[in-house]
Design an enzyme around this catalytic site. Structure first.
Site, short mmCIF file in Angstrom:
data_model
loop_
_atom_site.label_atom_id
_atom_site.label_comp_id
_atom_site.label_asym_id
_atom_site.label_seq_id
_atom_site.Cartn_x
_atom_site.Cartn_y
_atom_site.Cartn_z
N CYS A 1 55.04 49.48 22.61
CA CYS A 1 56.11 48.73 21.95
C CYS A 1 55.56 47.90 20.78
CB CYS A 1 56.78 47.82 22.98
SG CYS A 1 58.10 46.78 22.33
N CYS B 1 62.24 47.20 28.44
CA CYS B 1 62.24 46.52 27.14
C CYS B 1 63.22 47.18 26.18
CB CYS B 1 60.83 46.48 26.54
SG CYS B 1 60.75 45.54 25.00
N HIS C 1 52.48 43.32 17.79
CA HIS C 1 52.52 41.97 17.23
C HIS C 1 51.34 41.13 17.73
CE1 HIS C 1 56.12 42.38 14.99
NE2 HIS C 1 56.95 42.43 16.01
N SER D 1 56.15 44.89 20.22
CA SER D 1 55.76 43.55 20.67
C SER D 1 54.28 43.50 21.02
CB SER D 1 56.61 43.14 21.88
OG SER D 1 57.96 43.03 21.53
N HIS E 1 53.96 45.76 28.43
CA HIS E 1 54.98 45.03 29.18
C HIS E 1 56.14 45.93 29.59
CE1 HIS E 1 56.19 45.07 24.98
NE2 HIS E 1 57.44 44.89 25.37
#
Length: 366
Positions: A38, A166, A43, A40, A59
């Site tokens: 993902c 997610c 990031h 995220s 996650h």
């Protein structure tokens, strides 16, 4: 056991042997079967979301309960679970008013990279290794709080079950829970990635009459049609605001969703929203970035500008519901998986993510 560890921002993940403690009171050990790659996580790698390092990222994941700690009652060994990276405490103000996505305890812990008690379960040679908020799915096994392990039906492939944690709940939930899109309305989604595709099919579930997908990759734009998009706009070829106004008889859309996380596209989403409409920001920007919009438009056009975190969902209820919708043919999960990677190929997976090649790349643990 093997895990992918980020030691320094901007570097590739390193596959290495790590130690994992036994689950403590109220904790669950999960044998990971699949994990989504993902933005995220990217990031964190890029230091836009500066969690502590070294850290086991990941996650979005699913697996099988392997062991449970003292007092665990909601799952048992052998259960299939999807992981929840925002496990709520059920005690704070926001949990009590029915907003577990805004849980104060989860927000605090998410910045620490630890378990609820402030300690870690991963280590290498006695040195603590953090984990992406209460999950750490890029590992063969992980330990999570009981509330982070959501029991799911056993007939769903793990690579599909992983995604509900997610991109599916975030995209569908932003439409269904946050915006409460009405049947017959007009919708635009800026960003055709894992979350964007789910926002599109969430709008289709709600009965939107016009769903406009906006991106710069032609192949992805074409794919959005099988998820419910009725129109597509290539932002590299057309002025997005003008193109949306052309499609909507000069009004703009009733609901605009930004799922990229860039200030310029957030402002764009606001600008394509009609007067009295709603703009929902779903994408995750860097914490120090700001969005510029016309101040006079706030009172004069009475648009609603809001955000959506984890699709404003309740994972223990929503994960099973989303998988039931998939089983009934009302939600498409299979086409979301663009490519399967081994754990050893995880850096290739992130390269493909950055290149925009996948809707969702998934790590499968064999």
């Amino acid at each position: 056991m093997k895990a992918a560890v980020l030691h320094n921002y901007g570097q590739e993940l390193k596959i290495e042997d790590v130690e994992l403690e036994e689950p403590r009171k109220g904790e669950v050990r999960v044998k990971m079967k699949a994990a989504g790659i993902c933005h995220s996580d990217l990031h964190v790698i890029d230091a836009h979301l500066p969690l502590p390092v070294p850290i086991v990222l990941g996650h979005e994941g699913s697996g099988i309960v392997d062991a449970v700690g003292e007092g665990v009652a909601s799952v048992k060994v052998g259960d299939h679970v999807a992981l929840n990276w925002v496990p709520s405490c059920s005690k704070c103000y926001y949990c009590k008013i029915g907003r577990p996505d805004m849980c104060d305890e989860a927000s605090k812990i998410s910045l620490m990279g630890t378990m609820l008690d402030g300690t870690t379960r991963f280590s290498v040679d006695g040195k603590a290794i953090h984990q992406f908020p209460l999950t750490g799915t890029f590992s063969e096994y992980t330990v999570v709080p009981e509330s982070a392990a959501i029991p799911i039906r056993k007939d769903v492939p793990f690579e599909l079950a992983a995604l509900v944690g997610c991109c599916v709940i975030t995209g569908v939930g932003a439409v269904v829970n946050t915006a409460k899109v009405k049947a017959g309305s007009t919708v635009a989604v800026i960003g055709a990635g894992g979350v964007g595709f789910n926002a599109i099919q969430g709008a289709a579930l709600c009965g939107a009459k016009q769903i406009i997908a906006i991106d710069i990759i032609p192949e992805k734009l074409e794919m959005t049609r099988q998820f419910g998009a009725t129109h597509t706009i290539n932002a590299s070829e057309k002025n997005v605001v003008s193109a949306v106004l052309d499609v909507t008889d000069g009004l703009g859309v009733d609901y605009a969703f930004e799922v990229i996380g860039r200030p310029e596209t957030m402002a764009q989403a606001y600008n394509i929203t009609r007067k009295t409409g709603m703009t929902v920001i779903v994408g995750l920007p860097a914490p120090n970035e700001n969005v510029t919009i016309n101040a006079f438009s706030l009172p004069s056009q009475t648009k609603t500008l809001t955000g959506s975190w984890l699709g404003q969902g309740n994972p223990s209820v929503d994960y099973p519901k989303l998988l039931d919708l998939n089983a009934a043919g009302k939600l498409k999960l299979e086409p979301l998986v663009s490519k399967i990677y081994s754990l050893e190929q995880i850096n290739e997976g992130f390269d493909d993510l950055k290149a925009g090649k996948n809707i969702r790349g998934v790590i499968r643990f064999d």
